[in-house]
Design an enzyme around this catalytic site. Structure first.
Site, PDB file in Angstrom:
ATOM      1  N   ARG A 127       0.877  -1.179   0.000  1.00  0.00           N
ATOM      2  CA  ARG A 127       0.000   0.000   0.000  1.00  0.00           C
ATOM      3  C   ARG A 127       0.905   1.216   0.000  1.00  0.00           C
ATOM      4  O   ARG A 127       1.704   1.404   0.924  1.00  0.00           O
ATOM      5  CB  ARG A 127      -0.915   0.001   1.231  1.00  0.00           C
ATOM      6  CG  ARG A 127      -1.642   1.315   1.407  1.00  0.00           C
ATOM      7  CD  ARG A 127      -2.764   1.246   2.406  1.00  0.00           C
ATOM      8  NE  ARG A 127      -3.920   0.525   1.866  1.00  0.00           N
ATOM      9  CZ  ARG A 127      -5.165   0.656   2.334  1.00  0.00           C
ATOM     10  NH1 ARG A 127      -5.415   1.480   3.334  1.00  0.00           N
ATOM     11  NH2 ARG A 127      -6.151  -0.033   1.802  1.00  0.00           N
ATOM     12  N   HIS A 154      -7.290   0.712  -6.546  1.00  0.00           N
ATOM     13  CA  HIS A 154      -7.523  -0.115  -5.354  1.00  0.00           C
ATOM     14  C   HIS A 154      -8.239  -1.399  -5.803  1.00  0.00           C
ATOM     15  O   HIS A 154      -9.411  -1.620  -5.496  1.00  0.00           O
ATOM     16  CB  HIS A 154      -8.362   0.671  -4.352  1.00  0.00           C
ATOM     17  CG  HIS A 154      -8.391   0.074  -2.976  1.00  0.00           C
ATOM     18  ND1 HIS A 154      -7.586  -0.991  -2.592  1.00  0.00           N
ATOM     19  CD2 HIS A 154      -9.132   0.394  -1.873  1.00  0.00           C
ATOM     20  CE1 HIS A 154      -7.845  -1.296  -1.325  1.00  0.00           C
ATOM     21  NE2 HIS A 154      -8.773  -0.475  -0.874  1.00  0.00           N
ATOM     22  N   GLN A 157     -10.324  -3.917  -3.414  1.00  0.00           N
ATOM     23  CA  GLN A 157     -11.660  -3.510  -2.967  1.00  0.00           C
ATOM     24  C   GLN A 157     -12.719  -3.903  -3.989  1.00  0.00           C
ATOM     25  O   GLN A 157     -13.846  -4.262  -3.631  1.00  0.00           O
ATOM     26  CB  GLN A 157     -11.688  -1.991  -2.748  1.00  0.00           C
ATOM     27  CG  GLN A 157     -13.021  -1.463  -2.245  1.00  0.00           C
ATOM     28  CD  GLN A 157     -13.328  -1.876  -0.810  1.00  0.00           C
ATOM     29  OE1 GLN A 157     -12.485  -1.725   0.057  1.00  0.00           O
ATOM     30  NE2 GLN A 157     -14.524  -2.390  -0.566  1.00  0.00           N
ATOM     31  N   ASP A 242     -16.969   7.456  -2.057  1.00  0.00           N
ATOM     32  CA  ASP A 242     -15.754   7.323  -1.249  1.00  0.00           C
ATOM     33  C   ASP A 242     -15.456   8.705  -0.672  1.00  0.00           C
ATOM     34  O   ASP A 242     -16.090   9.698  -1.059  1.00  0.00           O
ATOM     35  CB  ASP A 242     -14.607   6.823  -2.155  1.00  0.00           C
ATOM     36  CG  ASP A 242     -13.325   6.495  -1.397  1.00  0.00           C
ATOM     37  OD1 ASP A 242     -13.360   6.396  -0.146  1.00  0.00           O
ATOM     38  OD2 ASP A 242     -12.273   6.357  -2.052  1.00  0.00           O
ATOM     39  N   CYS A 282     -16.241   1.856   0.302  1.00  0.00           N
ATOM     40  CA  CYS A 282     -15.107   1.007   0.692  1.00  0.00           C
ATOM     41  C   CYS A 282     -14.754   1.160   2.166  1.00  0.00           C
ATOM     42  O   CYS A 282     -14.142   0.263   2.741  1.00  0.00           O
ATOM     43  CB  CYS A 282     -13.905   1.306  -0.193  1.00  0.00           C
ATOM     44  SG  CYS A 282     -13.272   2.993  -0.046  1.00  0.00           S
ATOM     45  N   ARG A 310     -13.788  -8.409   2.015  1.00  0.00           N
ATOM     46  CA  ARG A 310     -12.369  -8.152   1.740  1.00  0.00           C
ATOM     47  C   ARG A 310     -11.539  -9.378   2.115  1.00  0.00           C
ATOM     48  O   ARG A 310     -10.599  -9.748   1.432  1.00  0.00           O
ATOM     49  CB  ARG A 310     -11.881  -6.930   2.546  1.00  0.00           C
ATOM     50  CG  ARG A 310     -12.567  -5.620   2.216  1.00  0.00           C
ATOM     51  CD  ARG A 310     -12.300  -5.177   0.793  1.00  0.00           C
ATOM     52  NE  ARG A 310     -10.887  -5.124   0.494  1.00  0.00           N
ATOM     53  CZ  ARG A 310     -10.061  -4.125   0.842  1.00  0.00           C
ATOM     54  NH1 ARG A 310     -10.546  -3.071   1.464  1.00  0.00           N
ATOM     55  NH2 ARG A 310      -8.775  -4.150   0.535  1.00  0.00           N
TER      56      ARG A 310
HETATM   57  N1  NVA Z   1      -9.740   6.717  -1.670  1.00  0.00           N
HETATM   58  C1  NVA Z   1      -9.405   6.302  -0.323  1.00  0.00           C
HETATM   59  C2  NVA Z   1      -9.685   4.850  -0.147  1.00  0.00           C
HETATM   60  C3  NVA Z   1      -9.406   4.333   1.228  1.00  0.00           C
HETATM   61  C4  NVA Z   1      -9.645   2.877   1.361  1.00  0.00           C
HETATM   62  C5  NVA Z   1      -7.957   6.626  -0.038  1.00  0.00           C
HETATM   63  O1  NVA Z   1      -7.108   6.387  -0.916  1.00  0.00           O
HETATM   64  O2  NVA Z   1      -7.650   7.114   1.043  1.00  0.00           O
HETATM   65  N1   CP Z   2     -11.354   0.001   2.253  1.00  0.00           N
HETATM   66  C1   CP Z   2     -10.095  -0.100   2.683  1.00  0.00           C
HETATM   67  O1   CP Z   2      -9.148  -0.348   1.918  1.00  0.00           O
HETATM   68  O2   CP Z   2      -9.967   0.089   4.027  1.00  0.00           O
HETATM   69  P1   CP Z   2      -8.614   0.240   4.837  1.00  0.00           P
HETATM   70  O3   CP Z   2      -8.005   1.563   4.458  1.00  0.00           O
HETATM   71  O4   CP Z   2      -9.042   0.198   6.274  1.00  0.00           O
HETATM   72  O5   CP Z   2      -7.698  -0.878   4.484  1.00  0.00           O
END
Ligand code: NVA
Ligand code: CP
Length: 324
Positions: A127, A154, A157, A242, A282, A310
């Site tokens: 990540r 992502h 997800q 989101d 998500c 997930r």
């Molecule tokens: N768009 C959000 C998704 C979090 C799971 C982010 O990147 O922070």
């Molecule tokens: N939806 C998602 O990826 O959640 P986290 O940021 O908690 O992993």
């Protein structure tokens, strides 16, 4: 260079790293950096496998002595826990590697980290911020690399979202989906999903917050950009949103707040979708911003199933990648 030939029989699905030629490995190795790394039928098979594993966890393959590395440059609850639990249930182990505790945080090149870690672990989930960093790691890795979220995509997800839709409403192929809000990593994975799973996607973003134009163009047979959220949701089967400021954009929160005011998904907007339309997010969510508290906390919500899925879908993904 002398490469020792190992004499033991490796467990099914594993590759003896000590005898692996990196050139050959990189030609055949499958990564999961975006949904486009798998065909539509492979993705559907993954989702179906996730449903089967959810119904009967005992079906899971055995990956004893396998280790998943988790390199996380951003916070996570669901993705991290889903991977760790999935790996435990597959009989393997995982190692969480945050920036604060590894040499990556002190500037060790990503290429060197990939070379070293992939000689020890069997799969790596990352990540991070720039998607290019993930691609670079994969180029130098001897083991499969999974995108656990980048600034651009992502994909994990989306496996859970499609699984959740399938469980509640049947196949998503031929259905219509509205994305409301930021043209962010989730939105861009929805664009890839529209092509892979064959659904229509209408995206409503405030001006200046659209997804990548090339990506939209490449998928224009299934994706349409509109500005008005009501136009996007009219009669659709699924509405998704989101946060307005993703991780790394926290300093833009106030500015974005004013641009996104009309892009809240609430009961009034959902009433314009199809009568049986689902709402997904998500998570984590900001009640009163991109989603109303009532919608998120409704008894009928599927967002908690979506979150649970997930784990099942990432377990199916690990099974597939570790079996190479
Ligand atoms: N768009 C959000 C998704 C979090 C799971 C982010 O990147 O922070
Ligand atoms: N939806 C998602 O990826 O959640 P986290 O940021 O908690 O992993």
């Amino acid at each position: 260079m002398f490469l020792a030939q190992t004499e033991f029989d490796p467990p099914a699905g594993s590759r003896p790293k000590s005898v692996m030629n990196p050139e050959i490995a990189s030609m055949s190795l499958r990564h999961f950096l975006t949904l486009n790394d798998f065909s539509g039928s492979e993705l559907l098979a993954l989702v179906q496998r996730a449903i089967a594993l959810k119904q009967n966890p005992a079906l899971a393959a055995d990956f004893q002595r396998h280790t998943l590395g988790l390199i996380f440059d951003k916070a996570s609850t669901r993705t991290r826990v889903a991977f760790e639990v999935a790996m435990t249930q597959l009989g393997g182990a995982s190692i969480f590697l945050s920036k604060a505790d590894t040499q990556l945080g002190r500037g060790e090149p990503i290429e060197d980290s990939a070379r070293v870690l992939s000689r020890m672990v069997d799969c790596v989930a990352i990540r991070t911020f720039e998607h290019a960093r993930l691609v670079r790691f994969a180029e130098y890795s001897r083991v499969p690399v999974i995108n656990a979220l980048s600034d651009s995509f992502h994909p994990c997800q989306l496996l859970a979202d499609v699984q959740t839709f399938l469980e509640h409403r049947g196949p998503i192929a031929g259905k219509s989906v509205a994305w409301i809000g930021d043209g962010n990593n989730m939105c861009q994975s929805y664009i890839n999903a529209a092509a892979a799973f064959d659904f229509e996607l209408r995206i409503a973003c405030p001006p200046g917050f659209e997804p990548d134009a090339d990506l939209v163009n490449a998928n224009k047979s299934r994706v349409r950009l509109v500005q008005d959220p009501a136009t996007a949701v009219a009669g659709v089967d699924l509405v998704v949103t989101d946060v307005w400021a993703s991780m790394g954009q926290e300093h833009e929160q106030a500015l974005r707040g004013s641009s996104f005011l009309n892009y809240s998904v609430n009961e009034e907007l959902m009433a314009q979708a199809a009568p049986e339309a689902l709402f997904m997010h998500c998570l984590p969510a900001h009640r009163g911003e991109e989603v109303s508290a009532g919608l998120l906390d409704a008894d009928t919500t599927v967002v908690w199933d979506e979150a649970e899925n997930r784990m099942h879908s990432q377990k199916a993904l690990l099974e597939m990648l570790l079996s190479q």
